[in-house]
Each structure stands twice: as structure tokens, then as C-alpha cells.
Design a protein around this motif. Structure first.
Motif, PDB file in Angstrom:
ATOM      1  N   THR A  28       0.833  -1.202   0.000  1.00 62.82           N
ATOM      2  CA  THR A  28       0.000   0.000   0.000  1.00 62.82           C
ATOM      3  C   THR A  28       0.868   1.252   0.000  1.00 62.82           C
ATOM      4  O   THR A  28       0.573   2.217  -0.720  1.00 62.82           O
ATOM      5  CB  THR A  28      -0.941   0.001   1.222  1.00 62.82           C
ATOM      6  OG1 THR A  28      -1.780  -1.150   1.148  1.00 62.82           O
ATOM      7  CG2 THR A  28      -1.794   1.254   1.270  1.00 62.82           C
ATOM      8  N   TYR A  31       2.193   1.710  -3.461  1.00 64.36           N
ATOM      9  CA  TYR A  31       1.100   2.184  -4.323  1.00 64.36           C
ATOM     10  C   TYR A  31       0.880   3.686  -4.121  1.00 64.36           C
ATOM     11  O   TYR A  31       0.754   4.430  -5.095  1.00 64.36           O
ATOM     12  CB  TYR A  31      -0.184   1.407  -4.012  1.00 64.36           C
ATOM     13  CG  TYR A  31      -1.401   1.902  -4.736  1.00 64.36           C
ATOM     14  CD1 TYR A  31      -1.639   1.543  -6.056  1.00 64.36           C
ATOM     15  CD2 TYR A  31      -2.330   2.728  -4.109  1.00 64.36           C
ATOM     16  CE1 TYR A  31      -2.763   2.000  -6.728  1.00 64.36           C
ATOM     17  CE2 TYR A  31      -3.446   3.188  -4.759  1.00 64.36           C
ATOM     18  CZ  TYR A  31      -3.666   2.823  -6.068  1.00 64.36           C
ATOM     19  OH  TYR A  31      -4.773   3.278  -6.737  1.00 64.36           O
ATOM     20  N   LEU A  32       0.869   4.110  -2.868  1.00 68.24           N
ATOM     21  CA  LEU A  32       0.657   5.528  -2.587  1.00 68.24           C
ATOM     22  C   LEU A  32       1.818   6.383  -3.090  1.00 68.24           C
ATOM     23  O   LEU A  32       1.599   7.501  -3.564  1.00 68.24           O
ATOM     24  CB  LEU A  32       0.444   5.745  -1.088  1.00 68.24           C
ATOM     25  CG  LEU A  32      -0.894   5.256  -0.541  1.00 68.24           C
ATOM     26  CD1 LEU A  32      -0.924   5.379   0.978  1.00 68.24           C
ATOM     27  CD2 LEU A  32      -2.050   6.013  -1.167  1.00 68.24           C
ATOM     28  N   PHE A  35       1.223   6.309  -7.054  1.00 65.13           N
ATOM     29  CA  PHE A  35      -0.018   6.851  -7.608  1.00 65.13           C
ATOM     30  C   PHE A  35      -0.713   7.841  -6.685  1.00 65.13           C
ATOM     31  O   PHE A  35      -1.842   8.251  -6.965  1.00 65.13           O
ATOM     32  CB  PHE A  35      -0.993   5.706  -7.921  1.00 65.13           C
ATOM     33  CG  PHE A  35      -0.451   4.719  -8.908  1.00 65.13           C
ATOM     34  CD1 PHE A  35      -0.329   5.044 -10.249  1.00 65.13           C
ATOM     35  CD2 PHE A  35      -0.039   3.464  -8.488  1.00 65.13           C
ATOM     36  CE1 PHE A  35       0.181   4.129 -11.152  1.00 65.13           C
ATOM     37  CE2 PHE A  35       0.476   2.543  -9.379  1.00 65.13           C
ATOM     38  CZ  PHE A  35       0.584   2.872 -10.722  1.00 65.13           C
ATOM     39  N   GLY A  36      -0.055   8.228  -5.603  1.00 63.19           N
ATOM     40  CA  GLY A  36      -0.677   9.104  -4.616  1.00 63.19           C
ATOM     41  C   GLY A  36      -1.209  10.401  -5.176  1.00 63.19           C
ATOM     42  O   GLY A  36      -2.256  10.891  -4.732  1.00 63.19           O
ATOM     43  N   ASP A  37      -0.530  10.942  -6.169  1.00 62.23           N
ATOM     44  CA  ASP A  37      -0.986  12.211  -6.737  1.00 62.23           C
ATOM     45  C   ASP A  37      -2.089  12.015  -7.768  1.00 62.23           C
ATOM     46  O   ASP A  37      -2.664  12.990  -8.251  1.00 62.23           O
ATOM     47  CB  ASP A  37       0.189  12.974  -7.349  1.00 62.23           C
ATOM     48  CG  ASP A  37       0.953  12.178  -8.387  1.00 62.23           C
ATOM     49  OD1 ASP A  37       0.783  10.935  -8.441  1.00 62.23           O
ATOM     50  OD2 ASP A  37       1.742  12.786  -9.134  1.00 62.23           O
ATOM     51  N   GLU A  38      -2.427  10.769  -8.091  1.00 53.22           N
ATOM     52  CA  GLU A  38      -3.448  10.487  -9.102  1.00 53.22           C
ATOM     53  C   GLU A  38      -4.754   9.975  -8.510  1.00 53.22           C
ATOM     54  O   GLU A  38      -5.753   9.889  -9.220  1.00 53.22           O
ATOM     55  CB  GLU A  38      -2.924   9.447 -10.099  1.00 53.22           C
ATOM     56  CG  GLU A  38      -1.673   9.890 -10.829  1.00 53.22           C
ATOM     57  CD  GLU A  38      -1.083   8.775 -11.672  1.00 53.22           C
ATOM     58  OE1 GLU A  38      -1.811   7.824 -12.016  1.00 53.22           O
ATOM     59  OE2 GLU A  38       0.121   8.854 -11.975  1.00 53.22           O
ATOM     60  N   ILE A  39      -4.758   9.626  -7.233  1.00 49.19           N
ATOM     61  CA  ILE A  39      -5.966   9.057  -6.640  1.00 49.19           C
ATOM     62  C   ILE A  39      -6.703  10.118  -5.830  1.00 49.19           C
ATOM     63  O   ILE A  39      -6.105  11.080  -5.352  1.00 49.19           O
ATOM     64  CB  ILE A  39      -5.644   7.834  -5.751  1.00 49.19           C
ATOM     65  CG1 ILE A  39      -4.736   8.216  -4.585  1.00 49.19           C
ATOM     66  CG2 ILE A  39      -5.031   6.715  -6.568  1.00 49.19           C
ATOM     67  CD1 ILE A  39      -4.509   7.092  -3.587  1.00 49.19           C
ATOM     68  N   PRO A  40      -8.007   9.932  -5.688  1.00 50.07           N
ATOM     69  CA  PRO A  40      -8.787  10.904  -4.899  1.00 50.07           C
ATOM     70  C   PRO A  40      -8.331  10.928  -3.437  1.00 50.07           C
ATOM     71  O   PRO A  40      -7.852   9.923  -2.899  1.00 50.07           O
ATOM     72  CB  PRO A  40     -10.218  10.369  -4.977  1.00 50.07           C
ATOM     73  CG  PRO A  40     -10.239   9.385  -6.090  1.00 50.07           C
ATOM     74  CD  PRO A  40      -8.842   8.884  -6.256  1.00 50.07           C
ATOM     75  N   THR A  41      -8.493  12.063  -2.815  1.00 44.44           N
ATOM     76  CA  THR A  41      -8.096  12.240  -1.420  1.00 44.44           C
ATOM     77  C   THR A  41      -8.794  11.233  -0.516  1.00 44.44           C
ATOM     78  O   THR A  41      -8.178  10.688   0.402  1.00 44.44           O
ATOM     79  CB  THR A  41      -8.412  13.671  -0.954  1.00 44.44           C
ATOM     80  OG1 THR A  41      -7.762  14.588  -1.830  1.00 44.44           O
ATOM     81  CG2 THR A  41      -7.956  13.912   0.466  1.00 44.44           C
ATOM     82  N   GLU A  43      -9.755   8.204  -1.188  1.00 45.56           N
ATOM     83  CA  GLU A  43      -9.124   6.888  -1.312  1.00 45.56           C
ATOM     84  C   GLU A  43      -7.788   6.859  -0.569  1.00 45.56           C
ATOM     85  O   GLU A  43      -7.464   5.879   0.105  1.00 45.56           O
ATOM     86  CB  GLU A  43      -8.914   6.521  -2.775  1.00 45.56           C
ATOM     87  CG  GLU A  43      -8.313   5.144  -2.965  1.00 45.56           C
ATOM     88  CD  GLU A  43      -8.104   4.753  -4.421  1.00 45.56           C
ATOM     89  OE1 GLU A  43      -7.415   3.746  -4.648  1.00 45.56           O
ATOM     90  OE2 GLU A  43      -8.614   5.445  -5.314  1.00 45.56           O
ATOM     91  N   MET A  44      -7.041   7.954  -0.685  1.00 45.37           N
ATOM     92  CA  MET A  44      -5.760   8.020   0.005  1.00 45.37           C
ATOM     93  C   MET A  44      -5.970   7.943   1.518  1.00 45.37           C
ATOM     94  O   MET A  44      -5.266   7.207   2.209  1.00 45.37           O
ATOM     95  CB  MET A  44      -5.000   9.297  -0.344  1.00 45.37           C
ATOM     96  CG  MET A  44      -3.638   9.369   0.339  1.00 45.37           C
ATOM     97  SD  MET A  44      -2.719  10.855  -0.030  1.00 45.37           S
ATOM     98  CE  MET A  44      -2.341  10.579  -1.743  1.00 45.37           C
TER      99      MET A  44
END
Length: 71
Positions: A28, A31-32, A35-41, A43-44
Motif C-alpha cells: 500500500t 502504491y501511494l 499513484f498518490g498524486d493520481e488518486i482521490p483524497t 481513497e488516500m
């Protein structure tokens, strides 16, 4: 009829649970990072909260391992 309580293999099971939980936690985190800057807040935040629970579980597992080792 209930089975007798066999605690002989608890430590290996707990250690495996620790390893599996840490693998998921690290996956995890990777992954963050990627892709942390591409996922909705939301989800993060969900993933970060899940990792906090995983860390707490690891600490509890380790405590159980210590208890089992003293038994």
C-alpha cells in the motif's frame, strides 16, 4: 465435542500473520508513492487509515508472540 486447545503452533501462525500484514502495508505504501498524486483524497485517506490499523495489528501480534513465548 470440542477440540482440545493446541497452542503449540501459535507462534508460527502469528509470525506468518505479521509477515502477511507487513507485506500488505508495504504494498500500500508503494502504491501511494507511485499513484498518490493520481488518486482521490478520500481513497488516500482510506488507505492510510487501513495501514494504521495494519500497524496496530502487527503490534498486537508481536505482543501475542511474546506472551506465547513465555508460556
Amino acid at each position: 465435542m470440542a477440540k482440545p486447545d493446541n497452542r503449540a503452533d501459535n507462534v508460527p501462525h502469528l509470525q506468518k500473520a505479521i509477515q502477511n500484514t507487513l507485506k500488505k502495508k508495504h504494498a500500500t505504501e508503494e502504491y501511494l508513492e507511485e499513484f498518490g498524486d493520481e488518486i482521490p483524497t478520500s481513497e488516500m485517506e482510506t488507505l492510510l487509515e487501513k495501514n494504521e490499523r495494519r500497524q496496530a495489528a502487527v503490534e498486537k501480534f508481536r505482543s501475542e508472540v511474546k506472551d506465547e513465548a513465555h508460556s
